[in-house]
Design an enzyme around this catalytic site. Sequence first.
Site, PDB file in Angstrom:
ATOM      1  N   SER A 243       0.825  -1.205   0.000  1.00  0.00           N
ATOM      2  CA  SER A 243       0.000   0.000   0.000  1.00  0.00           C
ATOM      3  C   SER A 243       0.859   1.255   0.000  1.00  0.00           C
ATOM      4  O   SER A 243       2.060   1.200   0.268  1.00  0.00           O
ATOM      5  CB  SER A 243      -0.917   0.003   1.220  1.00  0.00           C
ATOM      6  OG  SER A 243      -0.140   0.035   2.388  1.00  0.00           O
ATOM      7  N   GLU A 323      -7.518  -2.806  -7.780  1.00  0.00           N
ATOM      8  CA  GLU A 323      -8.386  -2.689  -6.615  1.00  0.00           C
ATOM      9  C   GLU A 323      -8.020  -1.472  -5.764  1.00  0.00           C
ATOM     10  O   GLU A 323      -7.546  -1.611  -4.646  1.00  0.00           O
ATOM     11  CB  GLU A 323      -8.265  -3.959  -5.762  1.00  0.00           C
ATOM     12  CG  GLU A 323      -8.628  -5.214  -6.519  1.00  0.00           C
ATOM     13  CD  GLU A 323      -8.313  -6.487  -5.747  1.00  0.00           C
ATOM     14  OE1 GLU A 323      -9.019  -7.481  -5.952  1.00  0.00           O
ATOM     15  OE2 GLU A 323      -7.363  -6.490  -4.937  1.00  0.00           O
ATOM     16  N   ARG A 326      -7.633   3.382  -0.966  1.00  0.00           N
ATOM     17  CA  ARG A 326      -7.172   4.668  -0.447  1.00  0.00           C
ATOM     18  C   ARG A 326      -7.165   5.773  -1.501  1.00  0.00           C
ATOM     19  O   ARG A 326      -7.575   6.899  -1.231  1.00  0.00           O
ATOM     20  CB  ARG A 326      -5.752   4.479   0.083  1.00  0.00           C
ATOM     21  CG  ARG A 326      -5.120   5.702   0.714  1.00  0.00           C
ATOM     22  CD  ARG A 326      -3.597   5.496   0.866  1.00  0.00           C
ATOM     23  NE  ARG A 326      -3.278   4.155   1.311  1.00  0.00           N
ATOM     24  CZ  ARG A 326      -3.118   3.797   2.578  1.00  0.00           C
ATOM     25  NH1 ARG A 326      -3.212   4.688   3.516  1.00  0.00           N
ATOM     26  NH2 ARG A 326      -2.839   2.543   2.881  1.00  0.00           N
ATOM     27  N   ARG A 366      -4.428   5.791  12.631  1.00  0.00           N
ATOM     28  CA  ARG A 366      -3.306   5.546  11.709  1.00  0.00           C
ATOM     29  C   ARG A 366      -2.002   6.180  12.179  1.00  0.00           C
ATOM     30  O   ARG A 366      -0.925   5.638  11.950  1.00  0.00           O
ATOM     31  CB  ARG A 366      -3.654   6.019  10.295  1.00  0.00           C
ATOM     32  CG  ARG A 366      -4.723   5.130   9.629  1.00  0.00           C
ATOM     33  CD  ARG A 366      -4.853   5.395   8.145  1.00  0.00           C
ATOM     34  NE  ARG A 366      -3.671   5.007   7.402  1.00  0.00           N
ATOM     35  CZ  ARG A 366      -2.720   5.822   7.023  1.00  0.00           C
ATOM     36  NH1 ARG A 366      -2.806   7.122   7.256  1.00  0.00           N
ATOM     37  NH2 ARG A 366      -1.659   5.362   6.386  1.00  0.00           N
ATOM     38  N   CYS A 397      -6.775   8.598  26.804  1.00  0.00           N
ATOM     39  CA  CYS A 397      -5.833   8.360  27.889  1.00  0.00           C
ATOM     40  C   CYS A 397      -4.607   7.598  27.405  1.00  0.00           C
ATOM     41  O   CYS A 397      -4.344   6.474  27.830  1.00  0.00           O
ATOM     42  CB  CYS A 397      -6.527   7.593  29.012  1.00  0.00           C
ATOM     43  SG  CYS A 397      -7.970   8.466  29.593  1.00  0.00           S
TER      44      CYS A 397
HETATM   45  C1  LIG Z   1      -6.248  -3.458   1.050  1.00  0.00           C
HETATM   46  C2  LIG Z   1      -6.381  -4.071  -0.254  1.00  0.00           C
HETATM   47  C3  LIG Z   1      -6.597  -3.274  -1.375  1.00  0.00           C
HETATM   48  C4  LIG Z   1      -6.683  -1.775  -1.324  1.00  0.00           C
HETATM   49  O1  LIG Z   1      -5.496  -1.187  -0.908  1.00  0.00           O
HETATM   50  P1  LIG Z   1      -5.344   0.416  -1.001  1.00  0.00           P
HETATM   51  O2  LIG Z   1      -3.992   0.645  -0.440  1.00  0.00           O
HETATM   52  O3  LIG Z   1      -6.419   1.008  -0.168  1.00  0.00           O
HETATM   53  O4  LIG Z   1      -5.476   0.773  -2.427  1.00  0.00           O
HETATM   54  C5  LIG Z   1      -6.760  -3.906  -2.588  1.00  0.00           C
HETATM   55  N1  LIG Z   1      -6.703  -5.254  -2.693  1.00  0.00           N
HETATM   56  C6  LIG Z   1      -6.486  -6.058  -1.623  1.00  0.00           C
HETATM   57  C7  LIG Z   1      -6.451  -7.500  -1.810  1.00  0.00           C
HETATM   58  C8  LIG Z   1      -6.319  -5.486  -0.372  1.00  0.00           C
HETATM   59  O5  LIG Z   1      -6.092  -6.284   0.664  1.00  0.00           O
END
Ligand SMILES: *Cc1c(COP(=O)(O)O)cnc(C)c1O
Length: 485
Positions: A243, A323, A326, A366, A397
């Site tokens: 990521s 996919e 973010r 995060r 806390c």
């Molecule tokens: C988390 C994840 C994503 C998305 O990741 P981003 O960093 O949000 O783009 C896509 N595919 C799989 C399999 C994931 O686990």
Amino acid sequence: MPAHVSGVLHAGPSPVWLPYPADVNALMPSLWGASVAKDDAGVLTVGGCSAPWLAREFGSPLYVLDVADLRARAEGFVSSFGAAFAAVGGRARAFYAGKALLTTAIAGWMAEAGLGIDACSLGELLVARRAGVDPALVGLHGNNKSDAELALALDWGIGRIVIDSLPEIERLEAAAAARGVRAPVMVRTTVGVEAHTHDFIATAHEDQKFGLSLTTGQARAAADAVVAAEHLDLVGLHSHIGSQIFDAEGFEVAARRLVGLRAQLQAAHGIEVPELDLGGGFGIRYTSQDTPAAFAELAEGLAQVLARACREAGTSLPLVSFEPGRALIGPAVFTLYTVGTVKRVETGAGVRTYVSVDGGMSDNIRTALYDADYSCSLASRDSQAEPAVVRVVGKHCESGDIVVRDEYLPADIGPGDLVAVPGTGAYCRPLASNYNLVPRPGIVAVEDGRAHWILLPETHEAMLAADPGFAATAPEPAEPPRRAR
Ligand SMILES: *Cc1c(COP(=O)(O)O)cnc(C)c1O
């Protein structure tokens, strides 16, 4: 978490990457949603609504979603990747990674922009279904899918079930056979490369819970088992390398290895696996340190990578899917907080102003969890005061309850001011908690001067209702609750 050594990394209490602002009231546009701006009085506006109005109407903390920005980003991704792959004679499509942030409205907007939805739980599947997403464009991920999740996937007829282990193949085959249906299957592989922003780490051992290793032959064995299974169709091979990745380069190894496995399967079984999925992980700009490539540039790079890999392997170009999570939702949301206590602390390298807000690690974990950096801006007014080095902290806390580690805000920041933190669309509300029994904030979507809840905030009443006390006040459940596997 690595300790921050002051003096070496810091010139004064601020890190070297953080420039002293020419205008502490100005927004850095690349960090914010497209419709976010400041008016003449320095008030932050989004989608035609002002931040103080939003805080009055909806309370704070509040997640604010810029709908126009979300639409533009999602459409931009689809069109950029569509065009780039068409240019090399291929085709691409995208599935929004729902785990980043999924509500019925968000699933609907993603579907309208032409994306499918990736789910990895029953809850995410149910939201996608309620949003009316075409099941052919829904995928199911997960390393430990429940029977209920597999059942819904088959009964609803989703387009891809991403297998993550060998036993899962048998379970899915049995479930499909029991229903007399065929299940479309992708095999999730680990390709021996892990990406973290600019670093690509070759992982020889692939010592992690996700995927089936290409190097040890597990991925091939899984693909063979799917091909042999009576009620399973092998529709694709999958890889997700990490990521917050900023360029196309890191996908090169993954693409070549997936194309290689596809060629092996063609030689062994005479089938051309129709689709390769390279996962998500496209990075965004949280602070001026981050330099992600634009979608068009990424798409061109990835199309070249795939075309080259297929040319070298002497195979056709498959349908290629991505996919993104973010990159589509992250910059479309900011969190709006109200300032309470302000404290000046001598750090030894200068004064740091601790600005306490009415949320914190319960709505954005995060910073504490990943050592993430965020930015922020005073959202309720202009200030003529000098910039001061601040740390925006929450009300919890924990001394690690930090929202924004390093930023400049006007030195006269004080109680009642509003502070907005951009880039909080992804992995903030989904990872939110009730720490200190703080209710989780809702999400307001803003467009054309109108604002609506798309996720209601939790209430203290609902939290108390879920906590009935023991024996004297709580009725016994008729049967002990059982967890569905
Ligand atoms: C988390 C994840 C994503 C998305 O990741 P981003 O960093 O949000 O783009 C896509 N595919 C799989 C399999 C994931 O686990």
